[in-house]
Design an enzyme around this catalytic site. Structure first.
Site, PDB file in Angstrom:
ATOM      1  N   SER A 174       0.862  -1.189   0.000  1.00  0.00           N
ATOM      2  CA  SER A 174       0.000   0.000   0.000  1.00  0.00           C
ATOM      3  C   SER A 174       0.893   1.232   0.000  1.00  0.00           C
ATOM      4  O   SER A 174       2.013   1.200   0.522  1.00  0.00           O
ATOM      5  CB  SER A 174      -0.848   0.005   1.267  1.00  0.00           C
ATOM      6  N   TYR A 187      -2.149  -0.732  10.605  1.00  0.00           N
ATOM      7  CA  TYR A 187      -2.044  -1.041   9.179  1.00  0.00           C
ATOM      8  C   TYR A 187      -0.768  -0.431   8.588  1.00  0.00           C
ATOM      9  O   TYR A 187       0.007  -1.118   7.912  1.00  0.00           O
ATOM     10  CB  TYR A 187      -3.284  -0.498   8.476  1.00  0.00           C
TER      11      TYR A 187
HETATM   12  N1  LIG Z   1      -8.642  -1.206  -0.317  1.00  0.00           N
HETATM   13  C1  LIG Z   1      -7.651  -0.320  -0.328  1.00  0.00           C
HETATM   14  O1  LIG Z   1      -7.863   0.907  -0.271  1.00  0.00           O
HETATM   15  C2  LIG Z   1      -6.237  -0.795  -0.486  1.00  0.00           C
HETATM   16  C3  LIG Z   1      -5.253   0.165  -0.853  1.00  0.00           C
HETATM   17  C4  LIG Z   1      -3.941  -0.251  -0.966  1.00  0.00           C
HETATM   18  C5  LIG Z   1      -3.604  -1.575  -0.740  1.00  0.00           C
HETATM   19  N2  LIG Z   1      -4.563  -2.482  -0.387  1.00  0.00           N
HETATM   20  C6  LIG Z   1      -4.158  -3.848  -0.117  1.00  0.00           C
HETATM   21  O2  LIG Z   1      -4.781  -4.737  -1.034  1.00  0.00           O
HETATM   22  C7  LIG Z   1      -4.907  -6.027  -0.427  1.00  0.00           C
HETATM   23  C8  LIG Z   1      -6.337  -6.508  -0.591  1.00  0.00           C
HETATM   24  O3  LIG Z   1      -7.189  -5.616   0.088  1.00  0.00           O
HETATM   25  P1  LIG Z   1      -8.719  -5.409  -0.319  1.00  0.00           P
HETATM   26  O4  LIG Z   1      -8.929  -3.969  -0.524  1.00  0.00           O
HETATM   27  O5  LIG Z   1      -9.088  -6.357  -1.363  1.00  0.00           O
HETATM   28  O6  LIG Z   1      -9.388  -5.769   1.081  1.00  0.00           O
HETATM   29  P2  LIG Z   1     -10.591  -6.755   1.444  1.00  0.00           P
HETATM   30  O7  LIG Z   1     -11.677  -6.619   0.453  1.00  0.00           O
HETATM   31  O8  LIG Z   1     -10.873  -6.496   2.884  1.00  0.00           O
HETATM   32  O9  LIG Z   1      -9.927  -8.188   1.268  1.00  0.00           O
HETATM   33  C9  LIG Z   1      -8.964  -8.658   2.161  1.00  0.00           C
HETATM   34  C10 LIG Z   1      -8.741 -10.125   1.863  1.00  0.00           C
HETATM   35  O10 LIG Z   1      -7.795 -10.639   2.797  1.00  0.00           O
HETATM   36  C11 LIG Z   1      -8.313 -11.841   3.326  1.00  0.00           C
HETATM   37  N3  LIG Z   1      -7.800 -12.052   4.678  1.00  0.00           N
HETATM   38  C12 LIG Z   1      -7.863 -11.202   5.728  1.00  0.00           C
HETATM   39  N4  LIG Z   1      -7.292 -11.769   6.801  1.00  0.00           N
HETATM   40  C13 LIG Z   1      -6.862 -12.986   6.407  1.00  0.00           C
HETATM   41  C14 LIG Z   1      -6.198 -14.042   7.070  1.00  0.00           C
HETATM   42  N5  LIG Z   1      -5.869 -13.974   8.363  1.00  0.00           N
HETATM   43  N6  LIG Z   1      -5.887 -15.152   6.368  1.00  0.00           N
HETATM   44  C15 LIG Z   1      -6.227 -15.269   5.059  1.00  0.00           C
HETATM   45  N7  LIG Z   1      -6.874 -14.305   4.382  1.00  0.00           N
HETATM   46  C16 LIG Z   1      -7.186 -13.179   5.055  1.00  0.00           C
HETATM   47  C17 LIG Z   1      -9.827 -11.652   3.312  1.00  0.00           C
HETATM   48  O11 LIG Z   1     -10.508 -12.885   3.275  1.00  0.00           O
HETATM   49  P3  LIG Z   1     -11.197 -13.535   4.562  1.00  0.00           P
HETATM   50  O12 LIG Z   1     -11.785 -12.438   5.360  1.00  0.00           O
HETATM   51  O13 LIG Z   1     -12.129 -14.519   4.010  1.00  0.00           O
HETATM   52  O14 LIG Z   1     -10.082 -14.224   5.270  1.00  0.00           O
HETATM   53  C18 LIG Z   1     -10.022 -10.928   1.995  1.00  0.00           C
HETATM   54  O15 LIG Z   1     -10.103 -11.851   0.946  1.00  0.00           O
HETATM   55  C19 LIG Z   1      -4.481  -5.860   1.015  1.00  0.00           C
HETATM   56  O16 LIG Z   1      -3.158  -6.282   1.172  1.00  0.00           O
HETATM   57  C20 LIG Z   1      -4.570  -4.362   1.243  1.00  0.00           C
HETATM   58  O17 LIG Z   1      -3.713  -3.936   2.255  1.00  0.00           O
HETATM   59  C21 LIG Z   1      -5.871  -2.125  -0.273  1.00  0.00           C
END
Ligand SMILES: NC(=O)c1ccc[n+]([C@@H]2O[C@H](COP(=O)([O-])OP(=O)(O)OC[C@H]3O[C@@H](n4cnc5c(N)ncnc54)[C@H](OP(=O)(O)O)[C@@H]3O)[C@@H](O)[C@H]2O)c1
Length: 301
Positions: A174, A187
Site C-alpha cells: 500500500s 495497518y
Molecule cells: N482497499 C484499499 O484501499 C487498499 C489500498 C492499498 C492496498 N490495499 C491492499 O490490497 C490487499 C487486498 O485488500 P482489499 O482492498 O481487497 O481488502 P478486502 O476486500 O478487505 O480483502 C482482504 C482479503 O484478505 C483476506 N484475509 C484477511 N485476513 C486474512 C487471514 N488472516 N488469512 C487469510 N486471508 C485473510 C480476506 O478474506 P477472509 O476475510 O475470508 O479471510 C479478503 O479476501 C491488502 O493487502 C490491502 O492492504 C488495499
C-alpha cells in the site's frame, strides 16, 4: 587492484545504462511473459482485490489457481466463477496469521494441486483506530496477518521455486507503507515492515535465476477494506478500481517489474518526503485531508 579501479570506472556507466534502459522500457512496449503453465496462489483470493487478481490471472492464461482465505462462502463463489471460465481453481481455508496452519495447508496444496510458481501475498486487515483506542490483540492481529503471514507463506513456497529456478513472489502492499496516516497505525506499521520485507527479499533473490519479486503499492482502492474513509478532494484523488490494481499487478508480473506505484504519481510522495521540512509535510496532510480521512472510517461491516 587494477580490476578494482576498472570496475570503479564501470560503475557510473552501468548506473547510467540501467537508468536509460528503464526509461526506454517505459516508452516502448515490453516483452510479456507467458503465464501458461503457472500455478498461482492468492492469499485473500475470495474477495476484494484478491478476487479480481484471480480473474485477471485466469484471463491471462494461468494454468491453475489456488485461493486462500478464512471465509468459505466467498472463496467458493470465486473458485466456481474461475472454474466456469475454464481455468482449474481450488480453494483452501487458511488463516495466514497462523504459522502452523500456513505450513499445513501449503503441504496439502503441494500434494493435491502441485508446486506453486507464483505466490501472491494479498491478504490483509485494517483495524482503523489510533494506538490508544486499539485493543492490544487487534494490534497484534494486523502484524500477524499483514506482515508475518508473508514470512510464513514465502518460507513455505519459495524453496521449491528456487529448486525449480522458476517462481515469482508478489506482494500487494500500500502507498501507506511510505506515507502513514493517523487512525490506521496498525495497518501503516504492518505495511511499512512488509515493504522492508519485500525490498530485502527482492535484493536477496538477485542472484537466483528464474525467481523474482513484484511489490505493488496502490493508493486507496474501492473495496470494503477502507469503507467510510474520506479524502478531501475525491475528484482529484479518486479511489482506484480493484480491477485496475489487478490488471497492473498481473502485467507487472508478466514484465518482471519489481515495484509498482498506483497511480505512478504517488512516486512524488517519496520525492516530497525526501526534502520537505516536516512542518510543510504536515500542512500537505491537513490540506489534502489525509490527516483526518480515517475519522469517518467504518471498514468491513
Ligand atoms: N482497499 C484499499 O484501499 C487498499 C489500498 C492499498 C492496498 N490495499 C491492499 O490490497 C490487499 C487486498 O485488500 P482489499 O482492498 O481487497 O481488502 P478486502 O476486500 O478487505 O480483502 C482482504 C482479503 O484478505 C483476506 N484475509 C484477511 N485476513 C486474512 C487471514 N488472516 N488469512 C487469510 N486471508 C485473510 C480476506 O478474506 P477472509 O476475510 O475470508 O479471510 C479478503 O479476501 C491488502 O493487502 C490491502 O492492504 C488495499
Amino acid at each position: 587492484m587494477e580490476w578494482k579501479s576498472s570496475s570503479m570506472l564501470l560503475f557510473p556507466v552501468q548506473i547510467i545504462f540501467y537508468t536509460l534502459k528503464a526509461l526506454f522500457r517505459m516508452l516502448l512496449p515490453s516483452k510479456r511473459r507467458d503465464l501458461r503453465g503457472e500455478v498461482v496462489l492468492i492469499t485473500g483470493g475470495g474477495r476484494g482485490i484478491g478476487r479480481h487478481l484471480a480473474r485477471e490471472f485466469a484471463a491471462q492464461g494461468a494454468h491453475k489457481l489456488i485461493l486462500w482465505g478464512r471465509t468459505e462462502k466467498c472463496l467458493k463463489e470465486t473458485c466456481e466463477e474461475i472454474s466456469l471460465s475454464g481455468t482449474e481453481c481450488h480453494y483452501f481455508l487458511c488463516d495466514v496469521g497462523n504459522r502452523e496452519e500456513v505450513y499445513q495447508q501449503a503441504k496439502l496444496v503441494r500434494e493435491k494441486v502441485g508446486d506453486v510458481t507464483i505466490l501472491v501475498n494479498n491478504a490483509a486487515v485494517v483495524h482503523g483506530k489510533s494506538l490508544m483506542d486499539s485493543d492490544d490483540d487487534a494490534l497484534l492481529k494486523s502484524q500477524h496477518i499483514n506482515t508475518l503471514g508473508q514470512f510464513w507463506t514465502t518460507k513455505a513456497f519459495l524453496p521449491r521455486m528456487l529448486e525449480l529456478q522458476h517462481g515469482h513472489v508478489v506482494c500487494i502492499n500500500s502507498i501507506l507503507s511510505l506515507s502513514s496516516i493517523p487512525g490506521a497505525i496498525d495497518y501503516c506499521t504492518s505495511k511499512a515492515s512488509s515493504l522492508a520485507f519485500m525490498e530485502s527479499l527482492t535484493l536477496g533473490l538477485l542472484d537466483c535465476p528464474g525467481v523474482a519479486c513484484t511489490t505493488v503499492l496502490p493508493f486507496h482502492t474501492n473495496t470494503e477494506m477502507f469503507q467510510g474513509m474520506r479524502v478531501r478532494f475525491p475528484q482529484l484523488f479518486p479511489p482506484l478500481r480493484p480491477e485496475l490494481v489487478a490488471q497492473r499487478t498481473v502485467d507487472a508480473v508478466r514484465t518482471n517489474t519489481a515495484f509498482v506505484y498506483l497511480p505512478w504519481t504517488m512516486r512524488l510522495l517519496v520525492i516530497l518526503k525526501s526534502f520537505m521540512p516536516q512542518c510543510a509535510l504536515e500542512e500537505i496532510h491537513r490540506f489534502t485531508g489525509s490527516y483526518s480521512c480515517m475519522n469517518t472510517f467504518k471498514g468491513r461491516t
